[in-house]
Motif scaffolding. Sequence first.
Motif, PDB file in Angstrom:
ATOM      1  N   HIS A   1       0.837  -1.203   0.000  1.00 54.59           N
ATOM      2  CA  HIS A   1       0.000   0.000   0.000  1.00 54.59           C
ATOM      3  C   HIS A   1       0.870   1.251   0.000  1.00 54.59           C
ATOM      4  O   HIS A   1       2.049   1.204   0.386  1.00 54.59           O
TER       5      HIS A   1
ATOM      6  N   HIS B   1      -2.655  -3.196  -3.399  1.00 59.76           N
ATOM      7  CA  HIS B   1      -4.062  -3.053  -3.003  1.00 59.76           C
ATOM      8  C   HIS B   1      -4.986  -3.002  -4.239  1.00 59.76           C
ATOM      9  O   HIS B   1      -6.127  -3.430  -4.196  1.00 59.76           O
TER      10      HIS B   1
ATOM     11  N   ARG C   1      -8.900   1.871  -5.289  1.00 61.80           N
ATOM     12  CA  ARG C   1      -7.500   1.840  -4.879  1.00 61.80           C
ATOM     13  C   ARG C   1      -6.549   1.545  -6.045  1.00 61.80           C
ATOM     14  O   ARG C   1      -5.524   0.910  -5.872  1.00 61.80           O
TER      15      ARG C   1
ATOM     16  N   CYS D   1      -2.993   2.534  -5.327  1.00 61.12           N
ATOM     17  CA  CYS D   1      -2.400   2.036  -4.088  1.00 61.12           C
ATOM     18  C   CYS D   1      -1.655   0.743  -4.417  1.00 61.12           C
ATOM     19  O   CYS D   1      -2.293  -0.222  -4.795  1.00 61.12           O
TER      20      CYS D   1
HETATM   21 ZN   LIG Z   1      -4.152   0.537   0.211  1.00 64.13          ZN
END
Ligand SMILES: [Zn+2]
Length: 335
Positions: free
Chosen positions: A31, A153, A161, A164
Motif C-alpha cells: 500500500h 491493493h 485503490r 495504491c
Molecule cells: Zn491501500
Amino acid sequence: MLPDEPGVTVIADDNYFSNREGYQPNYIILHGTAGGTSAEAIANYFQSTQGSSNPVSSHYVIGRDGEIVQCVSESDGAWANGYISAGHDPWWSSAVNPNDITVSIEHCKPSSDNSDELTAAQKDASFRLIKHICQRHNIPARKADGNGGITGHFSIDPVNRANCPGPYPWDELWSFLQQSEVTVLQISQVSQYFEEIEKDQRWHCKVASSLDGKQHDIAYGLLAFYRTFGQVGLNGLSIFGLPTSDEIHVPGTKQAAIQFMERGAMLYDPGNEVDGVPGLPGPCFPAHIDKGPGQDPRIATLTKQVTQLQTELQNCNGTKPSLVPASIKRLFSRT
Ligand SMILES: [Zn+2]
C-alpha cells in the motif's frame, strides 16, 4: 505485542481479526499512505482510529527514512483490505475476507495520489521485509497468482485503490527475490568460514577472531550487506574478511549499529544518523576507521602510547642520556 520482524519499532493497535479467523496468510499486499512521511505518525493515526466509525490498521508501515513500524501481529488479520470491487483479480472472493489471508505493508508517500517513488532506504527496507515475511509463512516470493504471492491493493479494490501503492519498483523486487533464493553458503569458500544459523538472517563464523579469541555472528541487515557487497561468489569476505566483534549499537543513535571486521568496519545506519555514502543505496556501508564509531580501537591505543612517550621525552629534557628510558632510546636509534 512482540514484533515478528527483528529490529522494528512496535506501535500496536486493536484493529485486527484475531488469529486471522482461522486462516493462514498467503499474500502480501503493498500500500501507499497517500500522505505523511513518518511511519510512527501513521501508526499513531491507526491507534487513534480504535473505536471510531472507521478503524483501520496495517501490519507494517515503512517511513521515508526506512524505519519500519509494526502495528499488528502477523498472526492476526489487519484492517487494510476489506473491500473487494469490480475488476479485482480472480482469486479474491467475498467468501473469504482478504484481511484474513494477507499481510499488509504501508509505504509512506507524501502525495495524496501516491505518485511518489520510494526512497532508497524505503525500498531496501520494503524488499527485505517482504522476503522475510515470505520465508516466515511460506508465501510464494513472486508476483501474486491464484496460489499466493505479492501484489498491491489495486488487485483487490481496483475501483477505489487503483493508485495504491502507486509507483513501486516491482521488477527490481522480483529480481531481488529471485537472487536471494541462492544462498551464498552453497559456495565452498564462504562455507569454510561460516555456518548458517537462520536462513539468510544469521551466519555464525566458525573461526575465532584473532583479536578477542571469540566466534562472532553476522546477522540481519549487516548480513544482507555482507552477502551482496564485494566480489561475486565471495561477497563481503573478499573485502571485509571475518568479524572481529559482534554487532554493537552506536550510542546516541536510534538505530545505528557497527560491526568490526578484520579489514574495516561495517555500519548499519538506515537513518544516516552517523554517516552516508553518496550513491550507495541501502542502509549499510563501510565505516570510517579514523573517526566516529568505526574508529579502530588499536588507533586509540597507539595515540595513547604516543602521548605517553611524548610526556616521558619532555621529562627527560636536561637529564643524562643514561637516564632516558629504553623505550625512548629505541625511538631515536638509527641502528
Ligand atoms: Zn491501500
